[in-house]
Design an enzyme around this catalytic site. Structure first.
Site, PDB file in Angstrom:
ATOM      1  CB  CYS B  83      -0.959  -0.002   1.181  1.00  0.00           C
ATOM      2  SG  CYS B  83      -2.003  -1.471   1.189  1.00  0.00           S
ATOM      3  CB  SER B 207      -9.657   3.683   3.820  1.00  0.00           C
ATOM      4  OG  SER B 207      -8.827   2.545   3.673  1.00  0.00           O
ATOM      5  CB  ILE B 209     -10.857  -0.768  -2.421  1.00  0.00           C
ATOM      6  CG1 ILE B 209     -12.232  -1.258  -2.879  1.00  0.00           C
ATOM      7  CG2 ILE B 209     -10.325  -1.626  -1.286  1.00  0.00           C
ATOM      8  CD1 ILE B 209     -12.191  -2.545  -3.666  1.00  0.00           C
ATOM      9  CE  LYS B 332     -14.101   5.856   7.146  1.00  0.00           C
ATOM     10  NZ  LYS B 332     -14.774   5.653   5.831  1.00  0.00           N
ATOM     11  CG  HIS B 336      -6.205   2.924   0.770  1.00  0.00           C
ATOM     12  ND1 HIS B 336      -5.012   3.361   0.246  1.00  0.00           N
ATOM     13  CD2 HIS B 336      -5.877   1.891   1.609  1.00  0.00           C
ATOM     14  CE1 HIS B 336      -4.019   2.623   0.730  1.00  0.00           C
ATOM     15  NE2 HIS B 336      -4.512   1.728   1.545  1.00  0.00           N
TER      16      HIS B 336
END
Lengths: 388, 388
Positions: B83, B207, B209, B332, B336
């Site tokens: 990430c 958060s 995707i 958030k 993300h």
């Protein structure tokens, strides 16, 4: 930029390592390289790998491997450029050390390809081509290369058997390499009679996949002189390093038989090293398919367009020839664990430059060149190493 | 090393981009960034991406995207650290430009996650953890974070609602961000009543995707002064950049609630910039889960161990507070897209430093910090940006 030297090398055999995970393979090569370098630590780790996401369900490879080998808190990252990932990782490590961003680094190329369902590896390798415009039509990697080879034979009038020497030479050189995947000699008859894979590419035109890892330890040259830690071996310097790209799809190139990215990266590396093709003693090229060996030799200045098969027929690429290739078996016979191959090439060049290549030791090995190809000539990385 | 400035930024909305491929998303962000920089070309391309191999059946992303956007023959490579891939790609681009290896680079973070079979994305994200020792037991990424949050609440005596402000603040800030995935405000009641995902993490602790891409153009500062091409905007300099790792598995750490890699990379970045936490005006942190926002604030020196929830309760993290976070919505609420988030953070900091953050413009925005996390605190990259 500081001059960077390779002070440690390590490799695992290229094989089917059913008993070892990806990180264990990488660890084995890294530990060998650190022992060879006489070090227990480095500042950073650069991992070259292509397929861990698709075949091993594993990413975050940098920290996975750093943690495994005890490089506590070291900066660590994975670099990917398909089959040239290892060479791209070497370039990233080289830039980090040459620039002073870190004072030492280990670069490992690792791939674990054989522990997959039937067809899975072929599908995963197609990810090196454009998924939306090539792979989607069912064009596998060997099929792309077959189209190129077909075209080459058509344009320049060579027969299939004219390519035999590239495979025969690689296999002959692999016999004495304990890490080779296919350490046996082949004859021209074997080559002629090999099973067809994708016409005109037969089984002996293609390199075998495999599991394997290779690693090098990099430090700035000036750190050595002050510590005197070259261990009495010739110092192996990275004299040239460059990477270039072309269109990802061959059908977008003005000439599908000219590897622009090889020509560009080789030209840049020659200029950095202050050398010409004539000054290169041997060439670890990307013979994933025999046609790729041919195109690399031409784009890198060792033969005119359409002329490289002659180098094979004249004996120029064999151990005693003008420009020996695949001195430890090359991708063809040492094996091609894709993201690792670029580092294997550099490990093998280092063995030659140090005079540690055993029965395959070249008489003249002062300057060696490695070239690694990601995709069908899409990403090409060239390194020139020199002993001092 | 040369001082490096960000002269162009671009981003796509974080959304479900069914009509765009991975390379088209990346291209959109790159074109915006090049236009913003007033350039048509750069020497190199660095792609941050985690999941293209598993979710998009596509590797060789460097050349795929370079070819698509017309960066003919440019050096191009993908960098992966789960990430934090975007932040790692930024570091690779930064080192290449700072060192003089190239004179300009574009860094793009891109991820296309939503076009997948049910469960496929969750399985792919588990590749950020150790496949052999964590993922194999069915431990998903949210489950790992839930165990950490549970432990944190147990050790320090906080209740679940004490974390509410991290999510509420991020959502409030996303309202005015046209690129945010969830541009709506939430109340404390919404937070309390949200559906449980993995206790104690509920839907509003996590958060979302998404698909998205963000890009920045880097050049050495001295190239600007001579060409006067800062366009009258404040010059945004990268004043600090560092990356560190921890064990990949949380169960191997002496203290599962301390992000060593955050502490180490932040300390290094502070030292490079000649700053202390007190000098940082705002902090784009990795709030993939609210517990991660808390741990980042503590490890980066903004709160003592076990104290960061207080920053939320006291209003310190809101736009007018001592250390605003997630000023455009954070992971958030901006969303993300994992390998892209690290670049989104830097794009958003640049907007703040330039005074282009619209309704979310901070009054004081001279120095911003970005921190990106790959895995559960395994790889952590910190950047400090400054306007000059």
């Amino acid at each position: 930029m500081r001059k960077v030297v390779i002070i440690g090398i390590g490799q695992t055999p290229v094989s089917e390592h059913w008993d070892k995970s990806l990180k264990e393979l990488a660890g084995e090569a890294i530990f060998s390289a650190l022992v060879d370098a006489g070090r227990t630590n480095v500042d950073g780790l650069f991992v070259g790998n292509m397929l861990s996401g698709s075949l091993n369900r594993q990413e975050n490879l940098g920290v996975l491997i750093a943690d495994w080998v005890g490089l506590k808190h070291a900066e660590a990252v994975k670099v990917e450029s398909a089959c040239s990932s290892g060479a791209s990782a070497l370039r990233a490590g080289l830039i980090a050390v040459a620039s002073g961003e870190m004072d030492s680094a280990v670069v490992v190329g690792v791939e674990k390809m054989t522990d997959a369902r039937p067809g899975e590896t072929t599908a995963a390798l197609a990810a090196a081509a454009d998924a939306d415009y090539e792979a989607v039509h069912g064009l596998s990697f060997v099929a792309i290369n077959a189209l190129v080879m077909q075209r080459y034979m058509h344009e320049y009038g060579w027969k299939h058997t004219d390519f035999a020497l590239f495979s025969i030479t690689a296999h002959a050189n692999a016999v004495n390499n304990p890490n080779a995947r296919l350490p046996f000699a082949i004859s021209e008859e074997d080559y002629r009679k090999a099973r067809m894979v994708a016409e005109p590419i037969n089984l002996l035109d293609a390199s075998p996949i495999g599991d394997g890892a290779a690693a090098v330890v990099l430090v700035p040259a000036d750190s050595l002189r002050s510590r005197g830690s070259s261990n009495g071996r010739p110092l192996v310097t990275i004299a040239g390093s460059a990477s270039a790209t072309d269109t990802i799809a061959i059908h977008d190139r003005p000439n599908p038989l000219w590897l622009s990215a090889a020509a560009l990266s080789a030209r840049k590396a020659y200029a950095q090293a202050g050398l010409l093709p004539d000054d290169i003693d041997f060439f670890e090229l990307h013979d994933a398919f025999s046609i790729m060996a041919v195109l690399s030799l031409e784009a890198s200045g060792f033969a005119g367009c359409g002329q490289a098969p002659r180098l094979g027929l004249e004996g120029s690429i064999s151990m005693g020839g003008r420009i020996p290739i695949a001195t430890m078996g090359g991708l063809k016979a040492r094996g091609h664990p894709v993201g690792a191959s670029g580092v294997y090439q550099v490990v093998e060049i280092t063995l030659q430059l140090r005079g540690q290549a055993g029965k395959n030791q070249l008489e003249r090995a002062r300057t060696g060149m490695a070239q690694s190809i990601g995709g069908s000539g899409a990403t090409i990385v060239t390194h020139i190493l020199r002993s001092e």
